[in-house]
Motif scaffolding. Structure first.
Motif, PDB file in Angstrom:
ATOM      1  N   LEU A 433       0.832  -1.215   0.000  1.00 51.60           N
ATOM      2  CA  LEU A 433       0.000   0.000   0.000  1.00 51.60           C
ATOM      3  C   LEU A 433       0.863   1.260   0.000  1.00 51.60           C
ATOM      4  O   LEU A 433       0.530   2.251  -0.669  1.00 51.60           O
ATOM      5  N   THR A 459      -0.883  -4.444  -7.650  1.00 43.12           N
ATOM      6  CA  THR A 459      -2.260  -4.934  -7.536  1.00 43.12           C
ATOM      7  C   THR A 459      -2.302  -6.457  -7.619  1.00 43.12           C
ATOM      8  O   THR A 459      -3.028  -7.120  -6.860  1.00 43.12           O
ATOM      9  N   LEU A 462      -1.314  -7.813  -4.346  1.00 41.82           N
ATOM     10  CA  LEU A 462      -2.402  -7.711  -3.370  1.00 41.82           C
ATOM     11  C   LEU A 462      -3.435  -8.821  -3.572  1.00 41.82           C
ATOM     12  O   LEU A 462      -3.950  -9.388  -2.613  1.00 41.82           O
ATOM     13  N   ASP A 466      -4.296 -11.697  -0.912  1.00 43.15           N
ATOM     14  CA  ASP A 466      -5.662 -11.944  -0.458  1.00 43.15           C
ATOM     15  C   ASP A 466      -5.988 -13.435  -0.516  1.00 43.15           C
ATOM     16  O   ASP A 466      -6.603 -13.986   0.393  1.00 43.15           O
ATOM     17  N   LYS A 474      -9.063  -8.244   1.402  1.00 42.41           N
ATOM     18  CA  LYS A 474     -10.273  -7.570   0.917  1.00 42.41           C
ATOM     19  C   LYS A 474     -10.986  -6.856   2.062  1.00 42.41           C
ATOM     20  O   LYS A 474     -11.422  -5.702   1.912  1.00 42.41           O
ATOM     21  N   LEU A 477      -8.944  -3.762   3.136  1.00 38.91           N
ATOM     22  CA  LEU A 477      -8.967  -2.688   2.140  1.00 38.91           C
ATOM     23  C   LEU A 477     -10.311  -1.969   2.105  1.00 38.91           C
ATOM     24  O   LEU A 477     -10.385  -0.802   1.708  1.00 38.91           O
ATOM     25  N   ILE A 493      -7.479  -0.728  -5.351  1.00 42.89           N
ATOM     26  CA  ILE A 493      -8.203  -1.450  -4.301  1.00 42.89           C
ATOM     27  C   ILE A 493      -9.463  -2.099  -4.861  1.00 42.89           C
ATOM     28  O   ILE A 493      -9.800  -3.243  -4.522  1.00 42.89           O
ATOM     29  N   GLN A 497     -10.756  -6.088  -4.916  1.00 44.21           N
ATOM     30  CA  GLN A 497     -12.062  -6.534  -4.415  1.00 44.21           C
ATOM     31  C   GLN A 497     -12.845  -7.273  -5.489  1.00 44.21           C
ATOM     32  O   GLN A 497     -13.508  -8.284  -5.204  1.00 44.21           O
TER      33      GLN A 497
END
Length: 508
Positions: A433, A459, A462, A466, A474, A477, A493, A497
């Motif tokens: 982040l 990304t 991330l 997750d 998720k 975030l 973000i 998701q």
């Protein structure tokens, strides 16, 4: 003035050949020219330049049948003498020692190279004419002792080096092309290893000619020798190279063990070519692969980034050979490998390293080590985590090569060692982040395509994080979305998701 004994008998000055010197007028003239090229007295003043002019006139006036005329004895003598003349011409045009070359420059050497190249073109032109006319069937006899010295001369002066000029390189290139044409070879590789299985090739001959200048005491006397050796070596590939292993391995190790970085890199490139083109069984025999490994491993302590790059590439290709006999049978822990040892040292060097070129070099090769070790990367997980976090924090210049490669490493690490990632969720999430925010807020230092690449890779990391944490990313975030106002950060973000909820992720 009386002639000294050495002039009466040129063979004492290094112009030796089997039997007596040819008794023809041309043979005697060549013998005198050879003496003037090789004697100690001629090395001072303009005596050798005059000898070159006389030789030019002799070649110009001679016919092919004159070059090889006479009895069977002289048929053996004249070609050998021509070979000795070719060797003497190569030494005449050879660059001096590096220390001497810096003092007086290499322009004189380039002029000599062009002049000698013209002589070789004329001499081989005679042989080519004889070959095409079929009136002088002995042209092949004359070509055998000439081919090796002429090849070495052509390679010496055709490569872009301080002792060459555009003119000398052009002439040397013509010499090499004519040599291939006269020997009926379609390429330099064919000239060296033979055009077909039945043909022997001339690689052994070239190595024998280079051998006196490739030992510990003499290899620096002529700065061109190492380049001729390296270039020639890399023309020969599988399946021809392994039969010459005893000839090529010692010089390669010798060059790579030098104190000068330039020579170290050249030697490592030679070793890498050997690793790629010699069967594993031959390298494992007599512990050669271990010798190679230790020679390369010692270079990893150098601060030279270009040498480190060459060494790491070579080691990555050497690991499969070294580990060929290692088979895990289950039960006990897997033994530590050479790849483990090298990665451990790399991570040790990476942590405190502040020089950008070295950081990029280490980061560039890190993904290959993770791929190589696979799940066994967990042995290095703590140190990898520290390196990844610290490298993601530091701006790496407009291209951001180091951070992009570190992100690639993190992706691979999460794929191979995912069961160990969830306990590191908070640390990795903060680092990713922070990177996304830094890149999004960067006003002008990084080009837009590089920014986009960084954001996409972060990304992806991330998303993988997750998956490794069963959806915890998720949830964490979701709280950030409520307070974040930066559109680029919000966009990253939301992509995480969407993928976590099962929607497709279009990177474009």
């Amino acid at each position: 003035m009386e002639q000294d004994s050495s002039r009466e008998n040129p063979s004492r000055e290094g112009a030796s050949w089997p039997g007596d010197p040819p008794s023809s007028t041309l043979g005697q003239a060549l013998s005198q020219v050879l003496h003037r090229l090789t004697s100690e007295e001629s090395r001072r003043g303009k005596a050798r330049s005059a000898a070159i002019q006389d030789l030019d006139a002799l070649i110009e006036a001679a016919e092919c049948d004159q070059l090889f005329e006479g009895s069977d004895t002289s048929l053996r003598g004249m070609p050998e003498m021509l070979g000795q003349v070719a060797k003497a011409l190569g030494k005449y045009a050879a660059p001096p020692k590096e220390q001497e070359g810096r003092a007086r420059g290499y322009s004189e050497v380039a002029e000599k190279g062009a002049a000698v190249g013209v002589l070789f073109l004329k001499l081989m032109g005679k042989i080519e004419a004889a070959k095409n006319s079929l009136l002088c069937p002995t042209w092949k006899i004359g070509l055998r002792p000439l081919a090796g010295p002429i090849y070495i001369f052509a390679v010496t002066h055709s490569l872009e080096q301080p002792w060459t000029s555009p003119r000398s390189r052009d002439v040397a290139g013509e010499v090499l092309a004519l040599l291939l044409r006269v020997t009926q070879c379609g390429s330099v590789a064919g000239f060296l290893h033979g055009e077909n299985e039945d043909e022997k090739g001339r690689f052994t001959l070239i190595m024998e000619l280079l051998k006196p200048d490739l030992n510990k005491e003499s290899w620096k006397n002529n700065p061109a020798t190492k380049h001729v050796f390296s270039w020639t070596l890399q023309q020969v590939t599988r399946p021809w190279l392994n039969q010459h292993l005893e000839r090529i391995l010692p010089p390669s190790l010798l060059i790579s063990d030098d104190y000068q970085t330039e020579n170290k890199i050249l030697g490592v490139h030679c070793l890498h070519h050997i690793v790629l083109n010699v069967p594993a069984a031959d390298l494992l025999q007599y512990n050669r692969a271990q010798v190679l490994y230790h020679a390369l491993f010692n270079h990893l302590y150098t601060p030279e980034y270009n040498l480190i790059q060459a060494v790491l590439l070579c080691l990555l290709d050497l690991f499969p050979i070294l580990e060929k006999g290692l088979h895990w049978k289950g039960g006990a822990a897997r033994p530590s490998t050479h790849c483990d040892e090298v990665l451990r040292l790399i991570l040790t060097h990476m942590e405190p390293e502040h020089r950008l070129l070295l950081r990029r070099t280490y980061a560039r090769n890190l993904p290959a080590f993770v791929k190589r070790l696979g799940i066994l990367t967990v042995r290095h997980l703590k140190r990898l985590e520290r390196v990844i976090i610290s490298y993601l924090e530091v701006y790496d210049g407009p291209e951001e090569e180091a951070r992009l490669k570190i992100l690639e490493t993190l992706k691979l690490l999460m794929q191979y060692a995912w069961p160990r990632i969830s306990c590191r969720l908070v640390v990795l999430l903060k680092a990713l982040l922070k990177l996304i925010c830094d890149v999004a807020r960067d006003p002008n230092l990084t080009p837009e395509p590089v920014k986009n690449a960084l954001l996409e890779e972060a990304t992806d990391c991330l998303i993988l994080l997750d998956h490794c944490s069963q959806g915890q990313v998720k949830d964490l975030l979701a709280k950030i979305l409520q307070s974040c106002e930066d559109s680029k950060v919000v966009n990253c973000i939301r992509k995480v998701q969407q993928v976590s909820e099962g929607a497709s992720y279009d990177r474009n």
